[in-house]
Design a protein around this motif. Structure first.
Motif, PDB file in Angstrom:
ATOM      1  N   UNK A  94      43.454  43.638  33.808  1.00 19.55           N
ATOM      2  CA  UNK A  94      43.618  43.808  35.256  1.00 19.55           C
ATOM      3  C   UNK A  94      42.340  44.361  35.872  1.00 19.55           C
ATOM      4  N   UNK A  95      41.699  45.320  35.198  1.00 13.45           N
ATOM      5  CA  UNK A  95      40.458  45.908  35.713  1.00 13.45           C
ATOM      6  C   UNK A  95      39.347  44.857  35.776  1.00 13.45           C
ATOM      7  N   UNK A  96      39.240  44.038  34.734  1.00 20.20           N
ATOM      8  CA  UNK A  96      38.217  42.981  34.722  1.00 20.20           C
ATOM      9  C   UNK A  96      38.457  42.016  35.876  1.00 20.20           C
ATOM     10  N   UNK A  97      39.699  41.594  36.033  1.00 17.65           N
ATOM     11  CA  UNK A  97      40.015  40.635  37.104  1.00 17.65           C
ATOM     12  C   UNK A  97      39.843  41.239  38.494  1.00 17.65           C
ATOM     13  N   UNK A  98      39.953  42.576  38.575  1.00 22.11           N
ATOM     14  CA  UNK A  98      39.777  43.258  39.869  1.00 22.11           C
ATOM     15  C   UNK A  98      38.302  43.542  40.174  1.00 22.11           C
ATOM     16  N   UNK A  99      37.411  43.194  39.233  1.00 20.25           N
ATOM     17  CA  UNK A  99      35.986  43.342  39.501  1.00 20.25           C
ATOM     18  C   UNK A  99      35.307  44.539  38.874  1.00 20.25           C
ATOM     19  N   UNK A 100      35.953  45.204  37.913  1.00 21.09           N
ATOM     20  CA  UNK A 100      35.316  46.348  37.239  1.00 21.09           C
ATOM     21  C   UNK A 100      34.052  45.890  36.514  1.00 21.09           C
TER      22      UNK A 100
END
Length: 196
Positions: A160-166
């Motif tokens: 989720x963090x990767x997909x949110x742009x982390x």
């Protein structure tokens, strides 16, 4: 090349159809591969695989070896499809490159275990260490291989963090090759597409 999410003999092109497709599309596949390659220092590169890169690799092997019988096609599919990410991970080919043969021999001896020290670190999350060479061991007591196959398995929160742009770092904490690099935004956008 038609992406189906599942590489089967029926989803591959005939040698003739692939020869035509290849002329028109090889440059696009090379650009896709380049986008998904991350250099870690001077001597290690990770090529993050996708259905596109693996489908292309299989088609290339069929073309080069002139394989058109089902048994041979199935063998190529079986060899390469484990490298296609399956929604919760990134899969990569790790290449250790030293142009000079003597230096390569010396460094591969110094880098035993390097494949197990590769990690991905999602901003605000624990490091995810690679699961290496699930098909067969690629090192011995004297040296490691110049090629390894890695899988980085992510938790739902990390995905989720990767997909949110982390931000995401790729790194290695092997004592003889400490290095890390931020994965470029364009590459990260492509890799985020591998996650469900």
């Amino acid at each position: 090349m038609h992406l189906t999410g599942n590489i089967t003999p029926d989803s591959l092109m005939s040698l003739e159809a692939y020869a035509k497709w290849r002329k028109a599309n090889k440059i696009n596949v090379i650009a896709h591969r380049k986008l998904r390659s991350v250099a870690l220092g001077e001597h290690i590169t990770l090529q993050f695989e996708s259905e596109t890169t693996i489908r292309y690799q299989i088609q290339e092997m069929l073309r080069i070896e002139r394989i058109f019988e089902e048994e041979g096609i199935l063998a190529e599919i079986e060899a390469y499809t484990p490298l296609v990410p399956d929604g919760t991970n990134w899969k990569a080919t790790l290449l250790i490159e030293y142009p000079d043969i003597n230096e390569r021999r010396r460094e591969l001896a110094r880098l035993i275990g390097v494949e197990d020290r590769m990690f991905v670190e999602v901003e605000g999350r624990e490091r995810v260490y690679a699961i290496a060479d699930e098909d067969l061991d690629r090192e011995n007591d004297e040296k490691t291989s110049a090629v390894h196959f890695l899988r980085f398995e992510f938790s739902p929160a990390a995905m989720a963090a990767i997909k949110a742009g982390a931000g995401v770092k790729l790194g290695c904490d092997h004592r003889n090759y400490p290095a890390h690099v931020h994965i470029p935004a364009e590459t990260l956008a492509s890799l985020a597409g591998d996650l469900r």
